[in-house]
Design an enzyme around this catalytic site. Sequence first.
Site, PDB file in Angstrom:
ATOM      1  N   ARG A  98      -3.832  31.863 -25.042  1.00 48.48           N
ATOM      2  CA  ARG A  98      -2.264  31.940 -24.899  1.00 48.48           C
ATOM      3  C   ARG A  98      -1.394  31.543 -26.092  1.00 48.48           C
ATOM      4  O   ARG A  98      -1.899  30.699 -26.733  1.00 48.48           O
ATOM      5  CB  ARG A  98      -2.044  30.639 -23.796  1.00 48.48           C
ATOM      6  CG  ARG A  98      -0.328  30.724 -23.496  1.00 48.48           C
ATOM      7  CD  ARG A  98      -0.188  29.643 -22.383  1.00 48.48           C
ATOM      8  NE  ARG A  98      -0.500  28.311 -22.782  1.00 48.48           N
ATOM      9  CZ  ARG A  98       0.316  27.301 -23.645  1.00 48.48           C
ATOM     10  NH1 ARG A  98       1.385  27.667 -23.955  1.00 48.48           N
ATOM     11  NH2 ARG A  98      -0.415  26.198 -23.863  1.00 48.48           N
ATOM     12  N   HIS A 117      -6.417  21.788 -22.929  1.00 48.53           N
ATOM     13  CA  HIS A 117      -4.902  21.702 -22.620  1.00 48.53           C
ATOM     14  C   HIS A 117      -4.381  22.679 -21.626  1.00 48.53           C
ATOM     15  O   HIS A 117      -3.498  22.260 -21.223  1.00 48.53           O
ATOM     16  CB  HIS A 117      -4.462  22.080 -24.069  1.00 48.53           C
ATOM     17  CG  HIS A 117      -3.097  22.248 -24.372  1.00 48.53           C
ATOM     18  ND1 HIS A 117      -2.124  20.975 -24.187  1.00 48.53           N
ATOM     19  CD2 HIS A 117      -2.153  23.251 -24.627  1.00 48.53           C
ATOM     20  CE1 HIS A 117      -0.829  21.141 -24.217  1.00 48.53           C
ATOM     21  NE2 HIS A 117      -1.157  22.540 -24.624  1.00 48.53           N
ATOM     22  N   ARG A 125      -3.808  29.187 -31.774  1.00 50.59           N
ATOM     23  CA  ARG A 125      -4.595  27.895 -31.756  1.00 50.59           C
ATOM     24  C   ARG A 125      -6.026  27.918 -31.486  1.00 50.59           C
ATOM     25  O   ARG A 125      -6.783  27.010 -32.258  1.00 50.59           O
ATOM     26  CB  ARG A 125      -4.100  27.474 -30.339  1.00 50.59           C
ATOM     27  CG  ARG A 125      -3.771  25.985 -30.066  1.00 50.59           C
ATOM     28  CD  ARG A 125      -3.026  25.960 -28.897  1.00 50.59           C
ATOM     29  NE  ARG A 125      -1.688  25.415 -28.881  1.00 50.59           N
ATOM     30  CZ  ARG A 125      -0.801  25.277 -28.209  1.00 50.59           C
ATOM     31  NH1 ARG A 125      -1.261  25.531 -26.751  1.00 50.59           N
ATOM     32  NH2 ARG A 125       0.523  25.047 -28.411  1.00 50.59           N
ATOM     33  N   HIS A 140      -6.182  22.101 -27.360  1.00 52.33           N
ATOM     34  CA  HIS A 140      -5.175  22.007 -28.348  1.00 52.33           C
ATOM     35  C   HIS A 140      -5.542  21.136 -29.394  1.00 52.33           C
ATOM     36  O   HIS A 140      -6.336  20.229 -29.673  1.00 52.33           O
ATOM     37  CB  HIS A 140      -4.105  21.055 -27.592  1.00 52.33           C
ATOM     38  CG  HIS A 140      -2.586  21.033 -28.456  1.00 52.33           C
ATOM     39  ND1 HIS A 140      -2.502  20.561 -29.600  1.00 52.33           N
ATOM     40  CD2 HIS A 140      -1.524  21.663 -28.002  1.00 52.33           C
ATOM     41  CE1 HIS A 140      -1.456  20.540 -30.049  1.00 52.33           C
ATOM     42  NE2 HIS A 140      -0.525  21.329 -29.247  1.00 52.33           N
ATOM     43  N   GLU A 191       5.877  28.045 -34.034  1.00 53.99           N
ATOM     44  CA  GLU A 191       4.645  27.333 -33.665  1.00 53.99           C
ATOM     45  C   GLU A 191       3.593  28.355 -34.006  1.00 53.99           C
ATOM     46  O   GLU A 191       3.822  29.460 -34.410  1.00 53.99           O
ATOM     47  CB  GLU A 191       4.397  26.969 -32.315  1.00 53.99           C
ATOM     48  CG  GLU A 191       5.291  25.599 -31.973  1.00 53.99           C
ATOM     49  CD  GLU A 191       5.288  25.248 -30.493  1.00 53.99           C
ATOM     50  OE1 GLU A 191       4.664  25.980 -29.879  1.00 53.99           O
ATOM     51  OE2 GLU A 191       5.882  24.239 -30.175  1.00 53.99           O
TER      52      GLU A 191
HETATM   53  C1  SIN Z   1       2.752  21.761 -28.178  1.00 49.97           C
HETATM   54  O1  SIN Z   1       3.890  21.246 -28.034  1.00 49.97           O
HETATM   55  O2  SIN Z   1       2.197  21.799 -29.036  1.00 49.97           O
HETATM   56  C2  SIN Z   1       2.326  22.342 -26.978  1.00 49.97           C
HETATM   57  C3  SIN Z   1       3.013  23.509 -26.602  1.00 49.97           C
HETATM   58  C4  SIN Z   1       2.233  24.684 -25.920  1.00 49.97           C
HETATM   59  O3  SIN Z   1       0.993  24.198 -25.388  1.00 49.97           O
HETATM   60  O4  SIN Z   1       2.494  25.691 -25.469  1.00 49.97           O
END
Ligand code: SIN
Length: 564
Positions: A385, A350, A289, A243, A126
């Site tokens: 984060r 988020h 992010r 998010h 991610e």
């Molecule tokens: C997501 O699945 O994009 C959220 C994961 C997160 O906030 O760490």
Amino acid sequence: MLPKYIIDPSFSQEISEYTDCIVIGSGIAGLSTAIRISRHIKVKILTKSSLSESTTWYAQGGIAAAIKKPDDWEKHYHDTLKAGQGLCDPQAVRILVQNAPRMIEELIEIGINFDISEGEISLTTEGGHSYPRILHAGGDATGEEIENKLVKYAKSIDHIEIYPDYLALDILTHNKSCIGVMALNLDRDKIELHPSSNVIIASGGIGQIYELTTNPPVSTGDGIAMAYRAGAEIMDIEFVQFHPTVFRTRDGKLFLISEALRGEGAYLRDCHGKRFMLGKHPRAELAPRDIVVKEMIKVMKETKCDFVYLDATHLPESLLKVRFPNIISKLKENGLDLKKDLIKVSPAAHYLNGGIKTDYDGKTNIEGLYACGEAAATGAHGANRLASNSLIEGLVFGWKIYKSILEFLNEKNESIEGEVIKRVTELGSCMGETIKESNCSKRPSRRELSRNLALEDEIDTVIHNFRHMMTERVGILREESGLREAENLIDSYLNDERLYNQKNKKVIEFINMLTVAKLIVKAAILRKESRGTHQRSDYPLRDDRNWKKHTILTKDKIYFKNVG
Ligand code: SIN
């Protein structure tokens, strides 16, 4: 003029039995900690809704841990520090990433099934991760799998007493020590005092203070607000993570589209179809992010569109089906096909990076009061984060709290229990059915709180306007005059005495939302720079010389602490 208790404890109608430990909240942090502690003593879990209604349940993407070579904790450590933009506490991050793999082993031991591919735990990536280290379950239903199994496990333990539909109101204190919790029993409509020498706040985040959020309705910042009223230190609360990829359903609800989709290769395109993250960051769509959100906002302004597209049409259908069954089905309900259609997304609130300041053992500055999960600020997240570091943080620091409570039990002085009960009784002064008349020192006559609704006719509109104002003035992009306006409005609400001393859940949650909003605004005004998830148009640059430090707010003072 925030009172210490939003309802005077002398309004209480019942004092319950003493217990050595109370946990407020029932997400991964609260449940896993309660389960550990219950091996030694009785634990009460207070939760304002049902046991499984928590942010954990909604987590799609997964849980990060460096479990497979060539990845290791050091790489996870460096990625976390980098995402945190100079504000992570390195020791907190080390504790987090070094202990993450053993937490995963424990989850597997209690029956949590992570997805497997070719006989091994399947790992994805991610934003901000340099290696695939995100474990997931049910494709995109990681939180659901974890929460369901933890709830089932907790329910099977005799030493765990579950109190659903209990809205914790305030932390009871005496001489800067925690002596219990005041709670509203929503079923019986009664105020109760629960004496305890150890209280763990694991009540999650604050998303509901914004118009658009991925968080469930329970995320009204209750734990942070009550810790603050009790005198706890609140750290780095200005850092609210948005998010990037949230989808609006036909009926106007929000649905998170996991970052894991970009982890598997999906693109972001502006509303004309152009990939806009290329050249903006070496990892393009997989930048941390805060960077993706910043670019999205810019692009949305330039193109005058209130969305960008998420494009997974080039990914193999077989992969999409296995990895994202829930997202596919939600999109289908909305007439969209993940394999064929571009999906309109925009950012939504988020995750709160800051919160109740704790040390490395989860302890706050109030003796006997602990915090973990999203409500806590351990220092592990800094200004932004790293994706999928939240569930693991709840587990690791919950485990640290467990160890602290074991120490308490080993050193426990026999007189503690009696002392705590005496102090709570004094606070409750005579109202309780279980309190003897001889204990009455304050009010001889019985008082009852009515359910009269302050602002009854206006409350929904007032909350709606407040959320809108927070989104406009205290959202992704901030500046001094907007923040000042927000502060004045929040103060005017908080000074409305009609809000206090009443048993209405909506009003109580509103006080808590206002309280955390006020703290966010205050800290955001103070931090005159842009860093991570705190972006100021009037101070657009990161300023390490003046601002490489934590903001700490208490009821009595504000101070700054250099990054450790
Ligand atoms: C997501 O699945 O994009 C959220 C994961 C997160 O906030 O760490």
